[in-house]
Design an enzyme around this catalytic site. Sequence first.
Site, PDB file in Angstrom:
ATOM      1  CG  HIS A 185      -0.174  -0.130   2.525  1.00  0.00           C
ATOM      2  ND1 HIS A 185       0.236  -1.364   2.995  1.00  0.00           N
ATOM      3  CD2 HIS A 185       0.263   0.777   3.422  1.00  0.00           C
ATOM      4  CE1 HIS A 185       0.880  -1.205   4.133  1.00  0.00           C
ATOM      5  NE2 HIS A 185       0.921   0.083   4.417  1.00  0.00           N
ATOM      6  CG  HIS A 199       1.661   5.264   4.112  1.00  0.00           C
ATOM      7  ND1 HIS A 199       0.996   5.206   5.316  1.00  0.00           N
ATOM      8  CD2 HIS A 199       2.302   4.072   3.984  1.00  0.00           C
ATOM      9  CE1 HIS A 199       1.250   4.037   5.890  1.00  0.00           C
ATOM     10  NE2 HIS A 199       2.039   3.328   5.107  1.00  0.00           N
TER      11      HIS A 199
HETATM   12  P1  AMP Z   1       2.573   0.203   7.144  1.00  0.00           P
HETATM   13  O1  AMP Z   1       3.344   0.444   8.416  1.00  0.00           O
HETATM   14  O2  AMP Z   1       3.159   0.912   5.972  1.00  0.00           O
HETATM   15  O3  AMP Z   1       2.308  -1.266   6.906  1.00  0.00           O
HETATM   16  O4  AMP Z   1       1.196   0.932   7.365  1.00  0.00           O
HETATM   17  C1  AMP Z   1       0.024   0.314   7.771  1.00  0.00           C
HETATM   18  C2  AMP Z   1      -0.957   1.419   7.987  1.00  0.00           C
HETATM   19  O5  AMP Z   1      -2.252   0.875   8.046  1.00  0.00           O
HETATM   20  C3  AMP Z   1      -0.724   2.183   9.303  1.00  0.00           C
HETATM   21  O6  AMP Z   1      -0.495   3.552   9.003  1.00  0.00           O
HETATM   22  C4  AMP Z   1      -2.036   1.960  10.065  1.00  0.00           C
HETATM   23  O7  AMP Z   1      -2.425   3.084  10.799  1.00  0.00           O
HETATM   24  C5  AMP Z   1      -3.000   1.622   8.946  1.00  0.00           C
HETATM   25  N1  AMP Z   1      -4.135   0.791   9.326  1.00  0.00           N
HETATM   26  C6  AMP Z   1      -4.107  -0.378   9.993  1.00  0.00           C
HETATM   27  N2  AMP Z   1      -5.352  -0.875  10.121  1.00  0.00           N
HETATM   28  C7  AMP Z   1      -6.182   0.003   9.516  1.00  0.00           C
HETATM   29  C8  AMP Z   1      -7.591   0.059   9.314  1.00  0.00           C
HETATM   30  N3  AMP Z   1      -8.419  -0.906   9.766  1.00  0.00           N
HETATM   31  N4  AMP Z   1      -8.105   1.119   8.651  1.00  0.00           N
HETATM   32  C9  AMP Z   1      -7.290   2.098   8.191  1.00  0.00           C
HETATM   33  N5  AMP Z   1      -5.961   2.093   8.336  1.00  0.00           N
HETATM   34  C10 AMP Z   1      -5.400   1.069   9.003  1.00  0.00           C
END
Ligand code: AMP
Length: 139
Positions: A101, A103
């Site tokens: 994903h 950001h």
């Molecule tokens: P990463 O550290 O790049 O894997 O980022 C994962 C991101 O997903 C983090 O910024 C979390 O805050 C976000 N995240 C986790 N669960 C959810 C959710 N249910 N809805 C929206 N964002 C989420």
Amino acid sequence: MSGNDCIFCKIVRGEIPCHEVMNTETVLAFLDIAPVRPGHVLVIPKAHHPTLFDLPPDLSRDLLSGLQAVGKAVMAATDAEGMNVGMNVEKAAGQLVFHAHFHIIPRISGDGLSLWPQTPSDDHETLANLARTIRDNVS
Ligand code: AMP
Ligand code: ZN
């Protein structure tokens, strides 16, 4: 982790709610639940691919188009002057969710967020050696 247990696959399937901002055939975008700044959005492929390295070319193109469309919308909605786009790849880089994903983090001049603590280098021998080693590893 397979798509079955993956939290983002559950969001794609509608089993977990999200604050959706864009939904196409292949790409979904929604607000991050723990925003770095207001308007922090995640842009994800609907198909389960663990990291950047697993993304097929067509889907990568769709994700880039999604980043452009959602990025413009995020900036307009938050009165941002710019944005950071990033992807954490693997645990050492902070990847928590192994469903690739991007950001999008909207930015305003002087907002104080420091994402790139750089150290300038004029050690050109080291830089040249490093560049050569990386070049040799490009496949
Ligand atoms: P990463 O550290 O790049 O894997 O980022 C994962 C991101 O997903 C983090 O910024 C979390 O805050 C976000 N995240 C986790 N669960 C959810 C959710 N249910 N809805 C929206 N964002 C989420
Ligand atoms: Zn997934």
